[in-house]
Design a protein around this motif. Structure first.
Motif, mmCIF file in Angstrom:
data_model
loop_
_atom_site.group_PDB
_atom_site.id
_atom_site.type_symbol
_atom_site.label_atom_id
_atom_site.label_comp_id
_atom_site.label_asym_id
_atom_site.label_seq_id
_atom_site.Cartn_x
_atom_site.Cartn_y
_atom_site.Cartn_z
ATOM 1 N N PHE A 137 8.537 6.438 0.945
ATOM 2 C CA PHE A 137 7.725 5.232 1.072
ATOM 3 C C PHE A 137 6.669 5.235 -0.024
ATOM 4 O O PHE A 137 5.931 6.202 -0.179
ATOM 5 C CB PHE A 137 7.050 5.166 2.449
ATOM 6 N N GLY A 138 6.584 4.143 -0.771
ATOM 7 C CA GLY A 138 5.609 4.047 -1.839
ATOM 8 C C GLY A 138 4.191 3.949 -1.309
ATOM 9 O O GLY A 138 3.954 3.543 -0.163
ATOM 10 N N GLU A 139 3.230 4.356 -2.158
ATOM 11 C CA GLU A 139 1.831 4.330 -1.746
ATOM 12 C C GLU A 139 1.365 2.911 -1.413
ATOM 13 O O GLU A 139 0.423 2.721 -0.658
ATOM 14 C CB GLU A 139 0.966 4.907 -2.871
ATOM 15 N N GLY A 140 2.015 1.888 -1.988
ATOM 16 C CA GLY A 140 1.595 0.519 -1.757
ATOM 17 C C GLY A 140 2.158 -0.104 -0.503
ATOM 18 O O GLY A 140 1.922 -1.292 -0.251
ATOM 19 N N THR A 141 2.897 0.666 0.298
ATOM 20 C CA THR A 141 3.505 0.094 1.503
ATOM 21 C C THR A 141 2.457 -0.501 2.442
ATOM 22 O O THR A 141 2.666 -1.555 3.042
ATOM 23 C CB THR A 141 4.325 1.169 2.242
ATOM 24 N N PHE A 142 1.306 0.170 2.551
ATOM 25 C CA PHE A 142 0.288 -0.323 3.484
ATOM 26 C C PHE A 142 -0.314 -1.649 3.021
ATOM 27 O O PHE A 142 -0.983 -2.333 3.781
ATOM 28 C CB PHE A 142 -0.811 0.727 3.660
ATOM 29 N N LEU A 143 -0.065 -2.032 1.761
ATOM 30 C CA LEU A 143 -0.564 -3.313 1.272
ATOM 31 C C LEU A 143 0.433 -4.447 1.470
ATOM 32 O O LEU A 143 0.131 -5.595 1.180
ATOM 33 C CB LEU A 143 -0.891 -3.210 -0.223
ATOM 34 N N SER A 144 1.614 -4.129 1.918
ATOM 35 C CA SER A 144 2.672 -5.137 1.983
ATOM 36 C C SER A 144 2.662 -5.871 3.316
ATOM 37 O O SER A 144 2.011 -5.466 4.276
ATOM 38 C CB SER A 144 4.040 -4.476 1.768
ATOM 39 N N GLN A 145 3.430 -6.982 3.340
ATOM 40 C CA GLN A 145 3.665 -7.703 4.587
ATOM 41 C C GLN A 145 5.026 -7.367 5.158
ATOM 42 O O GLN A 145 5.477 -8.001 6.116
ATOM 43 C CB GLN A 145 3.606 -9.211 4.324
ATOM 44 N N ASN A 146 5.686 -6.393 4.560
ATOM 45 C CA ASN A 146 7.030 -6.008 4.958
ATOM 46 C C ASN A 146 6.963 -5.271 6.297
ATOM 47 O O ASN A 146 6.629 -4.084 6.365
ATOM 48 C CB ASN A 146 7.643 -5.113 3.872
ATOM 49 N N THR A 147 7.274 -5.983 7.362
ATOM 50 C CA THR A 147 7.134 -5.420 8.717
ATOM 51 C C THR A 147 7.996 -4.177 8.907
ATOM 52 O O THR A 147 7.552 -3.176 9.484
ATOM 53 C CB THR A 147 7.512 -6.476 9.763
ATOM 54 N N ASP A 212 11.945 1.245 -8.260
ATOM 55 C CA ASP A 212 11.384 0.387 -7.216
ATOM 56 C C ASP A 212 12.396 0.163 -6.100
ATOM 57 O O ASP A 212 13.609 0.240 -6.318
ATOM 58 C CB ASP A 212 10.986 -0.966 -7.794
ATOM 59 N N PRO A 213 11.919 -0.160 -4.893
ATOM 60 C CA PRO A 213 12.858 -0.468 -3.797
ATOM 61 C C PRO A 213 13.590 -1.774 -4.063
ATOM 62 O O PRO A 213 13.139 -2.628 -4.835
ATOM 63 C CB PRO A 213 11.945 -0.570 -2.579
ATOM 64 N N ALA A 214 14.703 -1.943 -3.387
ATOM 65 C CA ALA A 214 15.532 -3.132 -3.595
ATOM 66 C C ALA A 214 14.794 -4.419 -3.245
ATOM 67 O O ALA A 214 15.040 -5.468 -3.846
ATOM 68 C CB ALA A 214 16.814 -3.016 -2.770
ATOM 69 N N VAL A 215 13.878 -4.376 -2.271
ATOM 70 C CA VAL A 215 13.175 -5.600 -1.868
ATOM 71 C C VAL A 215 12.290 -6.144 -2.981
ATOM 72 O O VAL A 215 11.903 -7.312 -2.955
ATOM 73 C CB VAL A 215 12.323 -5.353 -0.602
ATOM 74 N N ASN A 216 11.970 -5.313 -3.984
ATOM 75 C CA ASN A 216 11.108 -5.774 -5.074
ATOM 76 C C ASN A 216 11.863 -6.555 -6.131
ATOM 77 O O ASN A 216 11.283 -6.970 -7.131
ATOM 78 C CB ASN A 216 10.397 -4.591 -5.716
ATOM 79 N N THR A 222 7.956 -12.205 0.693
ATOM 80 C CA THR A 222 6.906 -11.603 1.513
ATOM 81 C C THR A 222 7.196 -10.140 1.812
ATOM 82 O O THR A 222 6.320 -9.423 2.296
ATOM 83 C CB THR A 222 6.765 -12.371 2.840
ATOM 84 N N ASN A 223 8.425 -9.666 1.510
ATOM 85 C CA ASN A 223 8.772 -8.263 1.710
ATOM 86 C C ASN A 223 8.412 -7.400 0.507
ATOM 87 O O ASN A 223 8.650 -6.194 0.519
ATOM 88 C CB ASN A 223 10.267 -8.118 2.002
ATOM 89 N N PHE A 224 7.860 -8.018 -0.539
ATOM 90 C CA PHE A 224 7.524 -7.283 -1.751
ATOM 91 C C PHE A 224 6.528 -6.165 -1.440
ATOM 92 O O PHE A 224 5.571 -6.355 -0.683
ATOM 93 C CB PHE A 224 6.925 -8.229 -2.788
ATOM 94 N N ILE A 225 6.750 -4.981 -2.031
ATOM 95 C CA ILE A 225 5.871 -3.831 -1.831
ATOM 96 C C ILE A 225 5.125 -3.562 -3.128
ATOM 97 O O ILE A 225 5.748 -3.232 -4.149
ATOM 98 C CB ILE A 225 6.673 -2.586 -1.414
ATOM 99 N N PRO A 226 3.804 -3.709 -3.157
ATOM 100 C CA PRO A 226 3.042 -3.455 -4.380
ATOM 101 C C PRO A 226 3.302 -2.052 -4.909
ATOM 102 O O PRO A 226 3.395 -1.088 -4.145
ATOM 103 C CB PRO A 226 1.587 -3.616 -3.931
ATOM 104 N N VAL A 227 3.396 -1.944 -6.215
ATOM 105 C CA VAL A 227 3.745 -0.671 -6.852
ATOM 106 C C VAL A 227 2.462 0.054 -7.234
ATOM 107 O O VAL A 227 1.750 -0.358 -8.145
ATOM 108 C CB VAL A 227 4.631 -0.896 -8.091
ATOM 109 N N ILE A 228 2.153 1.105 -6.497
ATOM 110 C CA ILE A 228 1.027 1.968 -6.844
ATOM 111 C C ILE A 228 1.532 3.187 -7.625
ATOM 112 O O ILE A 228 0.929 3.626 -8.581
ATOM 113 C CB ILE A 228 0.282 2.419 -5.573
#
Length: 623
Positions: A137-147, A212-216, A222-228
């Motif tokens: 899990f990327g560090e930016g997961t907590f910033l995402s709206q990806n439930t 990067d994950p496939a959702v990016n 809205t599933n985009f995960i910011p890349v930290i």
């Protein structure tokens, strides 16, 4: 194989020390059942010819070793592994091995070949090929709206292990290693020390990248995960000279007597992108305590280990990666810094649990700020409201510094140490057959000799919706909300979207912003509403729109648990079962951690739940 490991040759002057050392070398090979100097060696003297015949009786072990393993771990997920090796491939001591592991989080393959005698000289050479893939899990997961990603990263253990691959980042490493070593006696006279000491040189070339994950693939989703944590293809070219003194008497799979001193200096910088150095020193010592004449006596042993890693320069590629992610700390890859805790270091602690922690302060930078009549999608210009243009400048935030810095939140992150000290102590007692028991005490610390300067890294710029709307909880839903913070008397409308996000709009009329008082008065006097906007006729919603990125300041200067005095310890008992064919034991480890952290620390506002008492299964040995 046996003759070349025997230091004495036919016709040499007899030397009992050489005979003893030869038996030690044969036992260290692992090709034979343990050789007992008292029972397995016959001496026949011919006094007339002043000669002695030495007969050594050995029993060869099976050449093939196959190990199956598998299980579930917090880092590797569920996995299955197969290890195969042969220790006498062509009858001259060559070894060939491969290790394969496959799982839902980790996949790896290692192939190795070693030739112990090159051109009939005691020069060992070989190579190793390796490939590894790790999903996380990327560090930016907590910033995402990806439930789904949030539930997998912060939910239960079941959620963690069953998370979809499309939400995971992937780190891939591939490389090759070439190595050679020779006894010091090849260069100096034969002495006990030179016979027991080997000098070696290893060269490795590896490439590591993070995908990067496939959702990016769809940055507007809205599933985009910011890349930290972003890392380009990093090439590491490393050379490692070593010197090892080894006088251990190995019986079966464990040493029962003797010592080993190993010194190495890994140096990365002969080409590639990484510029690091890593000296390591380890010392092992074993003493037979009781039943010394038994095949496997009771043994006390210990290992002391010290290591340091640092960077002497920073290449442009590493500097770029360091400015956009947490993949490097002071020029050193995070995965090469020191994290203690697992069954091979401090046994009572979880993997990577013992390490310094640093504050991460998060800020926001905005750009291309403009005024729009729509909250989402392509910006619809609303420049006919000059008054709003003035307020738009309030939404121009400048990150960690500048004229308008914007602080969001403060968190904490383990980042590894540049120095480690470790001590492992064991008292081993054979019980019967393949079963033994060992009491142990482990102590270690991972700390920083140099804290280094603070680092700042940033995500890519993202459109304000959904990035600001849902991912930056410290900001009100959009840049329009930021204007309201500066001007609390302006009229606004807050709505809850179908996806659960809050949307904030400013209200305008006659090409100007309206106040709360004006809007309240019109709402009371107007009986009918515009069916399209749901507002009194003449009013409209307007939004300050733009792009935004988060800027994270890694406060290395404020690190905690980074002193040499931050020592962790663990004591306990192991039950070991030497499995048939497999050359390593199955272990049941029961532990007690006397200084485990529990509750809120007085040094950092975090709640710790380190285990005080527990047990775990493992395969292998600590040292």
């Amino acid at each position: 194989v046996m003759r070349r490991e025997f230091v004495l040759n036919e016709g040499d002057i007899y030397n009992q020390n050489y005979v003893d050392y030869s038996v030690l070398r044969l036992n260290q090979l692992g090709f034979f059942d343990p050789i007992d100097k008292e029972k397995d060696i016959d001496f026949r003297q011919d006094e007339e010819r002043a000669e002695v015949d030495v007969n050594v009786k050995v029993t060869e072990r099976g050449r093939q070793q196959i190990t199956f393993n598998g299980g579930i771990s917090g880092i590797g997920g569920s996995f299955f592994g197969l290890d195969y090796s042969t220790n006498n491939l062509l009858g001259r001591g060559e070894s060939l091995s491969f290790q394969f592991a496959a799982g839902n989080r980790q996949n790896s393959f290692v192939f190795s070949f070693t030739e112990p005698y090159v051109r009939n000289r005691p020069v060992t050479a070989g190579f190793s090929l390796f490939v590894q893939s790790v999903k996380f899990f990327g560090e930016g997961t907590f910033l995402s709206q990806n439930t789904a990603a949030l539930q997998g990263a912060f939910g239960s253990q079941t959620d963690f292990l069953n998370a979809s691959d499309e939400n995971l980042f992937t780190q891939r490493t591939a490389g090759v290693s070439l190595f050679a070593s020779a006894p010091l006696s090849e260069f100096y006279k034969k002495r006990p020390f030179t016979l027991s000491t080997r000098i070696g040189l290893t060269y490795s070339l590896s490439q590591t990248s993070i995908k990067d994950p496939a959702v990016n693939a769809d940055p507007t989703s809205t599933n985009f995960i910011p890349v930290i944590f972003r890392q380009p293809n990093i090439l590491t070219s490393r050379i490692t000279p070593t010197i090892v003194y080894d006088s251990r008497d190995v019986r079966g799979v464990d040493a029962i007597n003797g010592q080993q001193v190993a010194i190495s200096l890994a140096f990365a910088g002969l080409g590639g992108d990484v510029r690091t150095y890593e000296p390591t020193v380890s010392y092992q010592r074993f003493f037979p305590v009781r039943n010394k004449r038994a095949k496997i006596p009771q043994v006390f042993g210990f290992r002391l280990l010290a290591g340091h890693v640092g960077s002497f320069a920073t290449s442009s590629k590493v500097r770029s990666a360091q400015e956009s992610s947490l993949s490097f700390i002071n020029g050193v890859p995070v995965y090469e810094r020191f994290f203690l805790g697992d069954e091979f270091t401090v046994r009572g602690y979880s993997p990577r649990q013992i390490t310094p922690i640093v504050p991460l302060e998060q800020f926001v930078t905005s750009s291309t700020v403009s005024v729009a009549t729509n909250a989402t999608g392509t910006v619809t210009d609303a420049t006919r409201i000059p008054e709003l243009q003035r307020f738009a400048s309030l939404g121009l935030f400048t990150g960690t510094s500048g004229t308008n810095p914007r602080f969001l939140s403060r968190g904490f992150q383990p980042i590894g140490a540049d120095t480690q000290l470790l001590g492992n102590f064991e008292y081993r007692v054979p019980i019967f057959g393949p079963v033994s028991i060992a009491g142990f005490a482990d102590i270690g610390t991972a700390f920083n000799l140099r804290k280094g300067a603070d680092q700042i890294f940033s995500t890519n710029f993202q459109d304000d919706f959904p990035f600001l709307a849902g991912q930056l909880g410290g900001l009100r839903s959009s840049l329009s909300g930021l204007v309201l913070e500066k001007n609390p008397f302006l009229a606004s409308q807050v709505t809850l979207q179908a996806n659960g996000l809050i949307n904030v709009a400013l209200l305008a009329r006659d090409n100007r912003l309206v106040t709360q008082e004006e809007f309240a008065q019109e709402s009371c006097n107007t009986c009918t509403l515009d069916p399209i906007t749901g507002l009194p006729f003449g009013f409209q919603r307007v939004f300050v729109r733009g792009q935004a990125q988060t800027n994270t300041a890694v406060r290395l200067s404020q690190a905690v648990f980074d002193k040499i005095s931050d020592i962790r310890s663990s004591v306990g008992v192991e039950v070991r079962v030497q499995l048939p064919v497999v050359n390593v034991p199955l272990r049941l480890i029961g532990f007690y951690n006397p200084n485990a952290r529990r509750g809120v620390s007085d040094r950092v506002p975090l709640f710790f739940q380190e285990e005080k008492i527990g047990y775990r299964f493992s395969i292998g040995r600590t040292f």
